[in-house]
Write a protein that holds these residues in place. Structure first.
Motif, PDB file in Angstrom:
ATOM      1  N   ALA A 350       1.635   1.364  -7.590  1.00 22.12           N
ATOM      2  CA  ALA A 350       1.138   1.945  -6.338  1.00 22.12           C
ATOM      3  C   ALA A 350       0.242   0.952  -5.603  1.00 22.12           C
ATOM      4  CB  ALA A 350       0.380   3.240  -6.632  1.00 22.12           C
ATOM      5  N   LYS A 351      -0.626   0.264  -6.340  1.00 21.90           N
ATOM      6  CA  LYS A 351      -1.494  -0.736  -5.714  1.00 21.90           C
ATOM      7  C   LYS A 351      -0.689  -1.918  -5.199  1.00 21.90           C
ATOM      8  CE  LYS A 351      -5.626   0.422  -8.398  1.00 21.90           C
ATOM      9  NZ  LYS A 351      -6.616  -0.039  -9.408  1.00 21.90           N
ATOM     10  N   LEU A 352       0.355  -2.279  -5.909  1.00 19.85           N
ATOM     11  CA  LEU A 352       1.229  -3.358  -5.452  1.00 19.85           C
ATOM     12  C   LEU A 352       1.844  -3.006  -4.105  1.00 19.85           C
ATOM     13  CD1 LEU A 352       2.812  -6.005  -5.860  1.00 19.85           C
ATOM     14  CD2 LEU A 352       4.455  -4.709  -7.237  1.00 19.85           C
ATOM     15  N   ARG A 353       2.287  -1.764  -3.951  1.00 16.04           N
ATOM     16  CA  ARG A 353       2.867  -1.318  -2.680  1.00 16.04           C
ATOM     17  C   ARG A 353       1.852  -1.444  -1.550  1.00 16.04           C
ATOM     18  NH1 ARG A 353       3.927   4.355  -2.784  1.00 16.04           N
ATOM     19  NH2 ARG A 353       4.944   4.019  -0.772  1.00 16.04           N
ATOM     20  N   ARG A 354       0.636  -0.979  -1.797  1.00 24.02           N
ATOM     21  CA  ARG A 354      -0.382  -0.991  -0.743  1.00 24.02           C
ATOM     22  C   ARG A 354      -0.813  -2.414  -0.386  1.00 24.02           C
ATOM     23  NH1 ARG A 354      -2.570   3.351  -3.770  1.00 24.02           N
ATOM     24  NH2 ARG A 354      -4.187   1.967  -4.592  1.00 24.02           N
ATOM     25  N   GLU A 355      -0.958  -3.248  -1.394  1.00 23.96           N
ATOM     26  CA  GLU A 355      -1.477  -4.591  -1.163  1.00 23.96           C
ATOM     27  C   GLU A 355      -0.453  -5.510  -0.479  1.00 23.96           C
ATOM     28  OE1 GLU A 355      -4.340  -4.500  -5.167  1.00 23.96           O
ATOM     29  OE2 GLU A 355      -2.530  -5.725  -5.112  1.00 23.96           O
ATOM     30  N   ALA A 356       0.825  -5.225  -0.681  1.00 25.49           N
ATOM     31  CA  ALA A 356       1.854  -6.166  -0.204  1.00 25.49           C
ATOM     32  C   ALA A 356       2.622  -5.699   1.022  1.00 25.49           C
ATOM     33  CB  ALA A 356       2.846  -6.457  -1.341  1.00 25.49           C
TER      34      ALA A 356
END
Length: 443
Positions: A350-356
């Motif tokens: 989920a954090k990967l989605r938001r950060e990228a």
């Protein structure tokens, strides 16, 4: 002929791994997930192919220290290591250490190679190539099974590679359900319309193969996966219509026997198989209170079933659930670590989605995080009814999430050299970033 073809791939790849150890990771992943040697008839069936891949990778890694780094790049691999330590303690303290050794050895090798993957793969080219190899190791089997299902009207069950983790039709179905979201991710990265269309056909055939397994757990997993895949789509109306049409067509191919079997999902009170699973789940739950460290890698013991089952006359000791499998084998601590591993992996995705998602150069990583979450939904739902707690594929998905997020957090696109003359197929498959046209007036 098959044996020769397999060795023509294994031997050169193993030799390449001595200089480029990340190639050995790809070889190991292919052999471990696809099990191509299981479809041969000669010497490659019993040849130590996985050992060749692992040893060549480890030797190459030791000979090239600059090509490796610590695998503990975040919480998921740290939790995996703790889980490995606890499983080892559970095995040592278990009921039959000698006979459980083979399974402990297999699980430790799988998890060790996951950590090796995290040590060796760092660049976009390496990560994307790994995703292609891992995904199509299973997708090719699913495409083959889908053609078989359609050709036979769904009258015969589809099975996985003989003698593998996923030979059972139920296990094979779950592996295929987890594969479809990763195929969708790869489709999103491809650069050619014909390849996108081919990937769509491939996903439909893999779904047909999962349905053709006649697995009720696989059916629930594909329903959950499809719902999340639709929700994550960029155009929900169009994707909803497409998914509905595909589902209607696939279900139309399935025979009445399949429909009757799926219908029993809502009749668990009258279904002997479901009652047996509930009895096995109760056995695992009760045994965990008496064995704090777990019983070892074989919790499906008749003596445990007779002692702890509320209804020992119904069913078998096999848990048929990743959750109760881990609970019975490794106790409440083991189950807690198992759930923590996947919960943290979900959070990382989920954090990967938001950060990228707002970084053009890292958009592929955001797509990967989203599709890994969809894959994990399939594993979480389907795994509730299947014994696949130690199968490689979900751990490979975890590694994809960790590697991609580390790549984004390092802003690797700013420092990572892009091949000056990449091969055309690397552009086609999205392994290297698409060329950015030079601005007008630029020198």
């Amino acid at each position: 002929m098959r044996d020769i073809l397999i060795m023509m791939i294994v031997i050169p790849a193993a030799l390449m791994a001595l200089r480029r150890p990340w190639i050995g990771v790809l070889l190991w992943t292919w052999l471990s997930l696809m099990n191509p040697h299981r479809y041969a008839f000669g010497f490659s069936v019993t040849a130590p192919l996985a050992a060749i891949a692992a040893v060549s990778t480890l030797v190459g890694m030791l000979a090239a220290p600059k090509d490796r780094e610590s695998p503990f790049k975040g919480a998921p691999p740290v939790i995996l290591l703790i889980f490995m330590a606890w499983m080892t303690l559970s095995w040592v303290m278990g009921m039959d250490r000698a006979n459980d050794y083979a399974q402990w050895d297999k699980v430790m090798k799988i998890n060790l190679m996951v950590l090796v993957t995290l040590m060796l793969l760092r660049t976009r080219v390496q990560i994307m190539t790994f995703v292609w190899v891992a995904t199509f190791s299973l997708a090719l089997l699913g495409i083959k099974g889908g053609l078989f299902t359609i050709a036979n009207g769904g009258n015969y069950r589809v099975w996985g590679p003989p003698g593998s983790f996923i030979y059972d039709n139920n296990h094979f179905a779950l592996a295929l359900v987890m594969t479809i979201p990763l195929m969708r991710f790869l489709q999103m990265q491809t650069q050619a319309a014909w390849l996108k269309l081919a990937m769509t056909g491939g996903m439909v055939l893999v779904a047909a193969s999962a349905l053709g397994s006649h697995s009720r757990g696989g059916f629930l997993a594909i329903c959950a996966m499809t719902l999340v895949l639709w929700w994550r789509g960029r155009n929900r109306f169009v994707s909803g219509v497409v998914l509905a049409v595909v589902a209607a067509v696939l279900l139309a191919f399935m025979p009445q026997e399949w429909s009757d079997r799926i219908a029993t999902i809502g009749e668990y009170n009258e279904d002997a198989s479901a009652q047996g699973r509930l009895s096995a789940w109760a056995t695992a739950w009760n045994a965990a209170f008496h064995y704090p460290f777990g019983v070892g890698f074989n919790a499906a013991r008749p003596e445990l079933f007779q002692r702890f089952s509320p209804n020992p006359e119904v069913g078998t000791p096999v848990a048929h659930s990743i959750y109760f499998q881990v609970l019975g084998q490794h106790g409440f601590v083991g189950l807690g670590l198992f759930l923590l591993l996947w919960g943290v992996t979900w959070r990382w995705a989920a954090k990967l989605r938001r950060e990228a998602r707002d970084i053009p150069q890292a958009r592929w990583a955001a797509d990967l995080g989203a599709m890994c979450q969809v894959s994990l939904v399939g594993y979480a739902v389907g795994g509730a009814f299947l014994n696949l707690a130690h199968f490689d594929w979900p751990y490979d998905v975890m590694a994809m999430v960790v590697m991609a997020r580390v790549w984004v957090r390092r802003r690797s696109w700013e420092t990572e050299p892009v091949p000056e003359s990449p091969r055309r197929w690397q552009h086609l498959l999205g392994i290297v970033p698409p060329r950015v046209p030079a601005a007008k007036g630029a020198a």
